[in-house]
Write a protein that holds these residues in place. Sequence first.
Motif, PDB file in Angstrom:
ATOM      1  N   VAL A 265      42.547 -55.264   5.174  1.00  0.00           N
ATOM      2  CA  VAL A 265      42.652 -54.538   3.982  1.00  0.00           C
ATOM      3  C   VAL A 265      44.041 -54.417   3.520  1.00  0.00           C
ATOM      4  O   VAL A 265      44.911 -54.494   4.580  1.00  0.00           O
ATOM      5  CB  VAL A 265      41.947 -53.122   3.782  1.00  0.00           C
ATOM      6  N   ASP A 266      44.439 -54.311   2.145  1.00  0.00           N
ATOM      7  CA  ASP A 266      45.737 -54.035   1.863  1.00  0.00           C
ATOM      8  C   ASP A 266      46.386 -52.499   1.925  1.00  0.00           C
ATOM      9  O   ASP A 266      45.349 -51.562   2.280  1.00  0.00           O
ATOM     10  CB  ASP A 266      46.163 -54.664   0.623  1.00  0.00           C
TER      11      ASP A 266
ATOM     12  N   ASN B 180      46.373 -50.216  -0.297  1.00  0.00           N
ATOM     13  CA  ASN B 180      45.469 -49.521  -1.010  1.00  0.00           C
ATOM     14  C   ASN B 180      44.001 -49.478  -0.540  1.00  0.00           C
ATOM     15  O   ASN B 180      43.121 -48.814  -1.099  1.00  0.00           O
ATOM     16  CB  ASN B 180      45.389 -49.867  -2.470  1.00  0.00           C
ATOM     17  N   GLY B 181      43.786 -50.295   0.566  1.00  0.00           N
ATOM     18  CA  GLY B 181      42.348 -50.204   1.089  1.00  0.00           C
ATOM     19  C   GLY B 181      41.436 -51.435   0.493  1.00  0.00           C
ATOM     20  O   GLY B 181      40.340 -51.351   0.764  1.00  0.00           O
ATOM     21  N   GLU B 182      42.099 -51.998  -0.427  1.00  0.00           N
ATOM     22  CA  GLU B 182      41.196 -53.254  -0.845  1.00  0.00           C
ATOM     23  C   GLU B 182      41.210 -54.230   0.153  1.00  0.00           C
ATOM     24  O   GLU B 182      42.092 -54.672   0.756  1.00  0.00           O
ATOM     25  CB  GLU B 182      41.772 -53.925  -2.155  1.00  0.00           C
ATOM     26  N   SER B 183      39.729 -54.837   0.231  1.00  0.00           N
ATOM     27  CA  SER B 183      39.545 -56.087   1.163  1.00  0.00           C
ATOM     28  C   SER B 183      40.400 -57.256   0.693  1.00  0.00           C
ATOM     29  O   SER B 183      40.243 -57.768  -0.138  1.00  0.00           O
ATOM     30  CB  SER B 183      38.144 -56.164   1.351  1.00  0.00           C
TER      31      SER B 183
END
Length: 236
Positions: free
Chosen positions: A184-185, A187-190
Amino acid sequence: ATVMDQLDSPGKLQSASVVTRFDTGEVVALAGGRKARYAGFNRALDARRPAGSLLKPAIYLAALERPGQYSLATVLSDTPLTIKAAGAKSWQPQNYDHKSHGDVLLYQALAQSYNLASARLGMQLGVDTIVDMLARLGVSEGVPRMPALLLGAGEYSPVDMATMYQTIAAGGFRMPLRSIRDIVDANGESLKRYPLEYERTVGLQAVHLLHFAMRAVVREGTGQGVYRYLPEGFAV
């Protein structure tokens, strides 16, 4: 730590461990030596040793895939044998107790880890058949095409053996061991996912019979000592 504390020569012997989830193939714990934070040689991944009796289930699984020829109650001969190979020294396997046990049932030969019966069964099936079974269970590197393979010859790491037993525990579904679910980045985006991958490589019926024989290892065979540490009603 408990196991290592029970061993002699504290501080000298090393160990490694790989723990997986049988339903997903996820590595939930891995230890490469006594010092968990040591950044050097990782024995769980890189220490390669002969596997000994850990390879025996592959022989019996290959046999149980042939129900017209073999069952748990098939009689095997646990008697001395000599295997001659062209240009090589004759191979004469021995049992751990240096005794032969005559006629034994197939599941008992595995439960008691009889080398002579296992070697005879492996030679009946053929070394190439066992090499193929190991590959289907997920082990293909360091596997020698020679009779001594039947008693564990070769070079294998703990993670190799974890892969093999993962496939057996999962009912014949081979799934790559994985320690990452996704990346994930900030920001928690996969960014990248690693979904469950699996492939049936061994039939369920044969694996089910093998499970019975492997439970016999601790019920009546060489692994009975495990119940010094586990509740009597705990099935393993």
